[in-house]
Design a protein around this motif. Structure first.
Motif, PDB file in Angstrom:
ATOM      1  N   ASP A 180      -6.079   3.274   0.018  1.00  0.00           N
ATOM      2  CA  ASP A 180      -5.518   1.930  -0.016  1.00  0.00           C
ATOM      3  C   ASP A 180      -6.615   0.916   0.301  1.00  0.00           C
ATOM      4  OD1 ASP A 180      -2.787   2.154  -0.690  1.00  0.00           O
ATOM      5  OD2 ASP A 180      -2.363   2.999   1.272  1.00  0.00           O
ATOM      6  N   VAL A 181      -6.431  -0.285  -0.217  1.00  0.00           N
ATOM      7  CA  VAL A 181      -7.520  -1.264  -0.162  1.00  0.00           C
ATOM      8  C   VAL A 181      -7.943  -1.608   1.271  1.00  0.00           C
ATOM      9  CG1 VAL A 181      -5.957  -3.219  -0.475  1.00  0.00           C
ATOM     10  CG2 VAL A 181      -8.337  -3.462  -1.079  1.00  0.00           C
ATOM     11  N   SER A 182      -6.997  -1.671   2.212  1.00  0.00           N
ATOM     12  CA  SER A 182      -7.386  -2.028   3.581  1.00  0.00           C
ATOM     13  C   SER A 182      -8.193  -0.893   4.222  1.00  0.00           C
ATOM     14  CB  SER A 182      -6.147  -2.359   4.419  1.00  0.00           C
ATOM     15  OG  SER A 182      -5.363  -1.214   4.645  1.00  0.00           O
ATOM     16  N   ILE A 183      -7.909   0.335   3.829  1.00  0.00           N
ATOM     17  CA  ILE A 183      -8.645   1.487   4.345  1.00  0.00           C
ATOM     18  C   ILE A 183      -9.977   1.632   3.599  1.00  0.00           C
ATOM     19  CG2 ILE A 183      -8.516   3.983   4.742  1.00  0.00           C
ATOM     20  CD1 ILE A 183      -6.374   2.375   6.241  1.00  0.00           C
ATOM     21  N   GLN A 184      -9.933   1.341   2.306  1.00  0.00           N
ATOM     22  CA  GLN A 184     -11.157   1.369   1.505  1.00  0.00           C
ATOM     23  C   GLN A 184     -12.228   0.476   2.127  1.00  0.00           C
ATOM     24  OE1 GLN A 184     -11.107   0.923  -2.981  1.00  0.00           O
ATOM     25  NE2 GLN A 184     -11.806  -1.103  -2.452  1.00  0.00           N
ATOM     26  N   ALA A 185     -11.805  -0.704   2.602  1.00  0.00           N
ATOM     27  CA  ALA A 185     -12.762  -1.627   3.203  1.00  0.00           C
ATOM     28  C   ALA A 185     -13.384  -1.015   4.461  1.00  0.00           C
ATOM     29  CB  ALA A 185     -12.070  -2.956   3.532  1.00  0.00           C
ATOM     30  N   GLN A 186     -12.575  -0.281   5.242  1.00  0.00           N
ATOM     31  CA  GLN A 186     -13.119   0.386   6.442  1.00  0.00           C
ATOM     32  C   GLN A 186     -14.219   1.369   6.050  1.00  0.00           C
ATOM     33  OE1 GLN A 186      -9.952   2.526   8.359  1.00  0.00           O
ATOM     34  NE2 GLN A 186      -8.737   0.715   8.814  1.00  0.00           N
ATOM     35  N   GLU A 209       0.844  -1.183   0.000  1.00  0.00           N
ATOM     36  CA  GLU A 209       0.000   0.000   0.000  1.00  0.00           C
ATOM     37  C   GLU A 209       0.885   1.241   0.000  1.00  0.00           C
ATOM     38  OE1 GLU A 209      -4.045  -0.991   1.980  1.00  0.00           O
ATOM     39  OE2 GLU A 209      -2.527  -1.570   3.426  1.00  0.00           O
ATOM     40  N   SER A 269      -9.672  -7.834   2.511  1.00  0.00           N
ATOM     41  CA  SER A 269     -10.286  -6.514   2.422  1.00  0.00           C
ATOM     42  C   SER A 269     -10.619  -6.123   0.982  1.00  0.00           C
ATOM     43  CB  SER A 269      -9.366  -5.466   3.064  1.00  0.00           C
ATOM     44  OG  SER A 269      -8.144  -5.393   2.377  1.00  0.00           O
ATOM     45  N   ALA A 276     -12.057  -5.421   7.095  1.00  0.00           N
ATOM     46  CA  ALA A 276     -11.122  -4.304   6.991  1.00  0.00           C
ATOM     47  C   ALA A 276     -10.002  -4.493   8.005  1.00  0.00           C
ATOM     48  CB  ALA A 276     -11.850  -2.994   7.238  1.00  0.00           C
ATOM     49  N   ARG A 310     -19.416  -9.711   4.726  1.00  0.00           N
ATOM     50  CA  ARG A 310     -18.823  -8.407   4.952  1.00  0.00           C
ATOM     51  C   ARG A 310     -17.326  -8.432   4.724  1.00  0.00           C
ATOM     52  NH1 ARG A 310     -21.152  -3.884   7.825  1.00  0.00           N
ATOM     53  NH2 ARG A 310     -19.456  -2.942   8.978  1.00  0.00           N
ATOM     54  N   ASN A 360     -17.441  -0.295   4.754  1.00  0.00           N
ATOM     55  CA  ASN A 360     -18.234  -0.846   5.851  1.00  0.00           C
ATOM     56  C   ASN A 360     -18.911   0.262   6.647  1.00  0.00           C
ATOM     57  OD1 ASN A 360     -17.726  -3.486   5.147  1.00  0.00           O
ATOM     58  ND2 ASN A 360     -16.019  -3.745   6.570  1.00  0.00           N
TER      59      ASN A 360
END
Lengths: 333, 332
Positions: free
Chosen positions: B198-204, A44, A264, A278, A275, B207
Motif C-alpha cells: 500500500d502506498v503509505s507503507i511503500q513510502a516507509q 488501502e 506518501s 510515510a 522526502r 525511505n
C-alpha cells in the motif's frame, strides 16, 4: 444535482463470522451517488472498499452478512429498491440490467470455456428480446464500442487468446451490453500496464459520457481517482473517514489520514530532494480496532479525546470528515 | 564452499578495480529462452554501467525483460551471450562454485514478501540463512548480527522467534531487506520490491532504502514498473521495452524531459494525483508485442506515434540526448 441520487447507502454495516467470533468489516458506511457521476471509493488493503461493492451486489461470501443500514437504489422505472434486503432471485433481475460490475482480473470473471461472442450473447439472451441475428449484430456493436479491432472476427475468440487489455475491454462490453444505469468497477485497471490503463480509463470516460451511466469506481490509486472521479469517499479500517468533491479532497484534505496518504505518493513534479512523508505503522486488524478513531494510533495529531467514537460531519460545504481536529487540518493545508 | 569463521572475512577480491570504474559494467547482454513455441527474446543486446554507490532504476511494463535482466546479472539465469563485469571480475566466466562465493557480494530482494520468505522458518533463521550458508560466524555471532539487522530495518530484536505470517506486508518486506543485507553485499537487485505494498507503507520502505543507501554505501539496481517510484529513489533510469534499453540517463532530466517516444508515452500515461493537472496525453495504441516475435528494427515501431519507414531496418544505435544520456531512436 437536485435530482434524487441513484444510489444512497445509509449506515451500512457488514459482519463476517469467523472461528473467533464476528468481525465487523463495515462500520456505518454512507455514500451517495448522483445520476451520471463517478464516485471513487478509495482506500488501502483491508479498508472495506471491496466489501462495500460485494454487499451492494448481494455477492458477500456465505460467512458475510449485512447487519445494519440500507442501500437504496432508484430503478430505471423510478421505483426504489433496498439492495440489502433483496432475495437472490430478485438480484438476478437487477444485476446486468440495472447494475453491472467489472473486476480487477477479467480472467476470473470471464468463462474460459466460452467464446467472447457467446458470453456477451448470453447476457442478451437473458435480458433482451432479440433473435439470433439481432443478438449477433448487437454483440459486434458492443465489441466495436469498446474499440476492439476487427470486432466481428473476435466473436469466436476465447478469453485466453486475448491480451489483458483486450480482456478488460470484453469485460466492459459484457457489463454494458444491457445498458445498466450503474456500473460498479472494482480496481478495473490495477492489473494492467500503465499504457493500457490509460486506454481503458479513456474508454470508460467516453462510454460514461455516451451512455450516461453512474460509476462507483473502487481503487487504491489516488492518481486514478484524480483522473476519473467527480466525488471521492476515502475509507480506512471499514469506515468512511472523508468525502468531498474531487478537487476539494486533493486541494483541502480535512482528515489527517487523507493528508498522509497524499503526502506518501511519489510524484514526478515534487521538488528536488523532498522526502516522502510515510505514515508510520500499519492499518490495525479489524479484530483489534482502537475504541475511538481507528487512525488515532498512527495519527500525528492524535489527542486523548480521539479515544472517543468519532463520526463523519460536515466541515465545509459538501465536504465531510470524521476527525475532531479537521478544522485545524484545513487551516494548516 | 569457503569455510570462513569470522564476520570480517572477505569475499572474492577485486582483480583490477579502481573506484572510478563502475561497480557493474554490462555489455551486449542477451538472454533468449528456447520454448516449444519458439525463441523468447527476453533481453537483447543490453549494455549498462552501474556506478558505485548509485541506485539505477530499471523501468518497463510487463514483458519488457526487466526481471530477466536483473536475475541474469546474478546469474540466477544464465545469459545467452554478453559480458557482466562486477568489480573487475567477469561473472560469465566464473564456475558455479566461484559464483556461489561471489553471491555474498550480490543479493536480491523480491517483490512478494509472502512467497519469498519460508513460512516454516523463524525470522531469525530466515535472516541468518546466508550467513549460515557461507559459514560465517558462530551461532551466537549470527544471532547478534540478526538482532542488529532487524533494528536497522525498523523491526525489533525481540521479533526474532516469530514466523513470517505474524508480520504485515511492509514488515515482511523489511525482513527481506534484512536478509539481503546480512552478508553486507556491495550490490543489491531490488525486483519490484515495493509494488505489492500500500502506498503509505511503500513510502516507509522507499525511505528505508534511501537511508540504507547512504549508511551502507549500497549500489542497487531497482527494478519497477512505476516511473514515479523510480524517479523518487534513483540516480539514473534505464527504460526497457521488449528486451531492449531504449533510453538511459540521469533520473530527473529523463523524467522531466523524456526523449524517446516510448518514455514520453509511459510518463504521460501515469495518472497524476492532481485533478487540476492538464496535460497532453500520448495514448499508445495496442499493447506490447510478444517477445516470441518482436518487430524487426526498432522494437517500439509498431506502437510509435512518430514511426518512419526506416525504423524497420535496424535497432537504432544510441544517440546522445544530454549529459550522460542516450536514447535509441532515429527520429528525435
Amino acid at each position: 444535482m437536485t435530482e434524487a441520487p441513484i444510489l444512497s447507502v445509509e449506515a451500512l454495516r457488514v459482519a463476517f463470522r469467523s472461528g473467533r467470533g464476528a468481525v465487523t468489516a463495515l462500520r456505518d458506511v454512507s455514500i451517495s451517488l448522483a445520476a451520471g457521476r463517478t464516485l471513487a471509493l478509495v482506500g488501502e488493503s483491508g479498508s472495506g472498499k471491496s466489501v462495500t461493492s460485494l454487499a451492494l451486489l448481494g455477492l458477500l461470501p456465505p460467512n458475510g452478512q449485512v447487519t445494519g443500514g440500507a442501500a437504496r437504489y432508484r430503478t430505471r422505472a423510478g421505483g426504489a429498491l433496498d439492495l440489502t434486503t433483496l432475495r437472490p432471485k430478485d438480484f438476478r433481475a437487477v444485476r446486468g440490467r440495472e447494475i453491472a460490475m467489472i473486476f480487477q482480473e477479467p480472467m476470473s470473471s470471464l468463462n474460459p470455456l466460452f467464446t467472447v461472442g457467446d458470453q456477451i450473447g448470453e447476457m442478451l439472451l437473458l435480458h433482451a428480446d432479440l433473435d439470433a441475428a439481432a443478438r449477433r449484430r448487437r454483440v459486434v456493436e458492443m465489441l466495436e464500442l469498446v474499440e476492439i479491432p476487427a470486432a466481428a472476427s473476435r466473436l469466436g475468440s476465447y478469453p485466453h487468446e486475448l491480451s489483458g487489455g483486450m480482456r478488460q475491454r470484453v469485460m466492459i462490453a459484457l457489463a454494458l451490453v444491457c445498458a445498466p444505469q450503474l456500473l460498479i468497477a472494482d480496481e478495473p485497471t490495477t492489473a494492467l500496464d500503465v499504457t493500457v490503463q490509460a486506454q481503458i480509463l479513456d474508454l470508460m470516460r467516453r462510454l460514461q459520457r455516451e451512455m450516461g451511466m453512474s460509476i462507483l469506481f473502487i481503487t487504491h490509486d489516488m492518481g486514478v481517482v484524480a483522473e476519473v472521479a467527480d466525488d471521492v469517499a476515502v475509507m480506512y479500517a471499514g469506515a468512511i473517514i472523508e468525502q468531498a468533491p474531487v478537487s476539494d479532497l486533493f486541494r483541502k484534505p480535512a482528515h489527517p489520514y487523507t493528508r498522509g496518504l497524499l503526502a506518501s505518493i511519489p510524484r514526478t513534479d515534487r521538488p528536488e530532494g523532498e522526502r516522502l512523508q510515510a505514515i508510520p505503522g500499519a492499518v490495525p486488524p479489524l479484530t483489534a480496532l482502537p475504541p475511538g478513531c481507528a487512525f488515532a494510533p498512527r495519527c500525528p495529531l492524535a489527542i486523548p479525546p480521539c479515544d472517543e467514537p468519532v463520526h463523519l460531519r460536515e466541515v465545509l460545504a459538501s465536504h465531510r470528515a470524521a476527525c475532531i481536529r479537521a478544522e485545524e487540518v484545513l487551516a494548516h493545508a | 564452499m569457503p569455510s570462513e569463521t569470522t564476520l570480517e572475512a572477505s569475499a572474492p577480491s577485486p582483480q583490477s578495480a579502481t573506484t572510478a570504474e563502475p561497480l557493474l559494467r554490462i555489455c551486449n547482454l542477451t538472454k533468449r529462452f528456447q520454448t516449444p513455441r519458439g525463441t523468447i527474446h527476453a533481453v537483447e543486446d543490453v549494455s549498462l554501467d552501474i556506478a558505485r554507490g548509485s541506485i539505477t532504476g530499471l523501468v518497463g511494463e510487463s514483458g519488457s525483460g526487466k526481471t530477466t535482466f536483473g536475475r541474469t546479472l546474478l546469474r540466477l539465469i544464465q545469459p545467452t551471450s554478453g559480458s557482466i563485469r562486477f568489480d573487475g571480475i567477469e561473472l560469465t566466466a566464473l564456475s558455479a562454485r566461484e559464483m556461489t562465493a561471489m553471491r555474498r557480494r550480490m543479493q536480491i530482494i523480491f517483490q512478494d514478501p509472502v512467497s519469498s520468505l519460508n513460512p516454516r522458518l523463524k525470522v531469525e533463521h530466515i535472516v541468518a540463512e546466508g550467513l549460515r550458508a557461507h559459514g560465517i560466524g558462530t551461532r551466537r555471532d549470527r544471532r547478534d548480527r540478526v538482532a542488529a539487522l532487524l533494528e536497522e530495518v525498523g523491526l525489533s530484536a525481540d521479533q526474532m522467534p516469530r514466523y513470517p505470517h505474524e508480520f504485515s506486508g511492509g514488515q515482511r518486506q523489511r525482513i527481506g531487506i534484512a536478509r539481503a543485507l546480512a552478508l553486507e553485499p556491495d550490490f543489491i537487485v531490488a525486483d519490484e520490491s515495493v509494488s505489492a505494498l500500500d502506498v503509505s507503507i511503500q513510502a516507509q520502505i522507499l525511505n528505508l532504502l534511501l537511508d540504507l543507501r547512504v549508511k551502507r554505501r549500497l549500489t542497487m539496481l531497482f527494478i519497477a514498473h512505476d516511473l514515479s517510484v523510480v524517479d523518487y529513489l534513483c540516480d539514473r533510469i534505464a527504460v526497457m521495452y521488449l528486451g531492449r534499453v531504449i533510453e538511459n540517463g540521469p533520473a530527473r532530466p529523463l523524467v522531466r524531459q523524456p526523449a524517446h517516444p516510448y518514455t514520453r508515452a509511459l510518463l504521460s500515461a501515469v495518472p497524476q494525483p492532481d485533478p487540476a493537472a492538464t496535460r497532453q496525453r500520448d495514448v499508445l495504441e495496442g499493447s506490447i508485442p510478444s517477445p516470441l516475435d518482436p518487430p524487426s528494427g526498432c522494437v517500439f515501431r509498431t506502437r510509435c506515434p512518430r514511426v518512419l519507414p526506416a525504423c524497420a531496418d535496424a535497432f537504432p544505435p544510441p544517440v546522445p540526448v544530454g549529459p550522460e544520456r542516450i536514447a535509441h531512436c532515429i527520429n528525435l
